[in-house]
Design an enzyme around this catalytic site. Sequence first.
Site, PDB file in Angstrom:
ATOM      1  N   HIS A  15       0.942  -1.195   0.190  1.00 64.75           N
ATOM      2  CA  HIS A  15      -0.121   0.059  -0.029  1.00 64.75           C
ATOM      3  C   HIS A  15       0.853   1.351  -0.041  1.00 64.75           C
ATOM      4  CE1 HIS A  15      -3.026  -2.664   0.842  1.00 64.75           C
ATOM      5  NE2 HIS A  15      -2.529  -3.106   1.964  1.00 64.75           N
ATOM      6  N   GLU A  38      -1.726  -0.529   8.283  1.00 68.38           N
ATOM      7  CA  GLU A  38      -2.624  -1.399   8.839  1.00 68.38           C
ATOM      8  C   GLU A  38      -2.451  -2.555   9.799  1.00 68.38           C
ATOM      9  OE1 GLU A  38      -4.284  -3.691   5.487  1.00 68.38           O
ATOM     10  OE2 GLU A  38      -2.323  -4.679   5.138  1.00 68.38           O
ATOM     11  N   HIS A  83       3.486  -7.778   1.235  1.00 72.78           N
ATOM     12  CA  HIS A  83       2.929  -8.638   2.157  1.00 72.78           C
ATOM     13  C   HIS A  83       1.731  -9.337   1.398  1.00 72.78           C
ATOM     14  CE1 HIS A  83       0.248  -5.048   2.541  1.00 72.78           C
ATOM     15  NE2 HIS A  83      -0.590  -5.795   2.569  1.00 72.78           N
ATOM     16  N   ARG A 122      -1.278  -4.473  -6.228  1.00 73.20           N
ATOM     17  CA  ARG A 122      -1.138  -5.911  -6.373  1.00 73.20           C
ATOM     18  C   ARG A 122       0.184  -6.046  -7.404  1.00 73.20           C
ATOM     19  NH1 ARG A 122      -5.972  -7.097  -8.886  1.00 73.20           N
ATOM     20  NH2 ARG A 122      -6.967  -7.281  -6.870  1.00 73.20           N
TER      21      ARG A 122
END
Length: 320
Positions: free
Chosen positions: A101, A118, A176, A196
């Site tokens: 991200h 996150e 990740h 992605r």
Amino acid sequence: MYPLKFKPILKERLWGGTKLNEVFGKPCTSEITGESWELSTVKGDVSVIANGYLADTTLQELIEKFPNEILGKSVVQRFGTEFPILIKFIDAKQDLSIQLHPNDQLAKERHDSFGKTEMWYIMDADPGAELIVGFNRDVSRVEYEESLKNDSLLELLNYEKVVEGDTFFINTGKIHAIGAGVLLAEIQQTSDVTYRVFDFNRRDKDGNLRELHTDLALDAIDYERKNDFKVDYSKESNSVNTMVECPYFKTNYLNLTESMVQDTLNRDSFTIFMCVDGEAAIENEFGKVNLRRGETTLVPGITEKITINTNGAKLLEVTI
């Protein structure tokens, strides 16, 4: 201004399964339900209140009408009437794509969005289940690009076996993926921006490869190997145990065997409780809600005292 519960926003995902229904009782109609968005103001996916006289009002409508009372004055000063947190439960029947991200600056420039920092709390994991978190050594941008061309990216990645209670902090830029057999709670900035970079060459139900964001990711990735992701936290019973404290959210772990009362007069923030085990009743001066495993509540910022009634519950407590 009682504790609010919301209708789950259920998301079909190529990698999803049936545990959100089987374990948590979510009203899934698909066998590939990967996510339950518990609290969201992402455009097109705004949470709707499920309990009390405010039922069927959206979270965004309530914030627009009562910003200080719902969010807390200090939160409004930072974020205006934007709800800064997105709360999810995730069921990975298959491996998720390898992704990352962008930070706040890149996300704002490219997508007019927050970045996406996150954290994950593992609620259940099949034996041998893993996460991918970061690289297994420092990698150069050239080396990374070569690995995409020759299909060897997986050789550069760091794998972490997981069990219930393991917690991971995923800062922006860190490559990740959630592995197959993992059921987790996710707390993140309000953002749906994901880059992605590899998807195991899988095809969707129509036979198409999913879109990759190779070029966008190149200057968003942190290529350094950093051992900064596994969260070491206290699990002391009937105490407030800090797990993660970052500029975007603070998360505490409450391992309760008896009831607890919290003085929140000076908190100046909303409080979110995610029930990750057991059952509890969350009460403020305006009302109460019952929570069981896999349920979430938002306690408005105007609250002066929170009472948690339980004989046994594990809760994640999230504030700003």
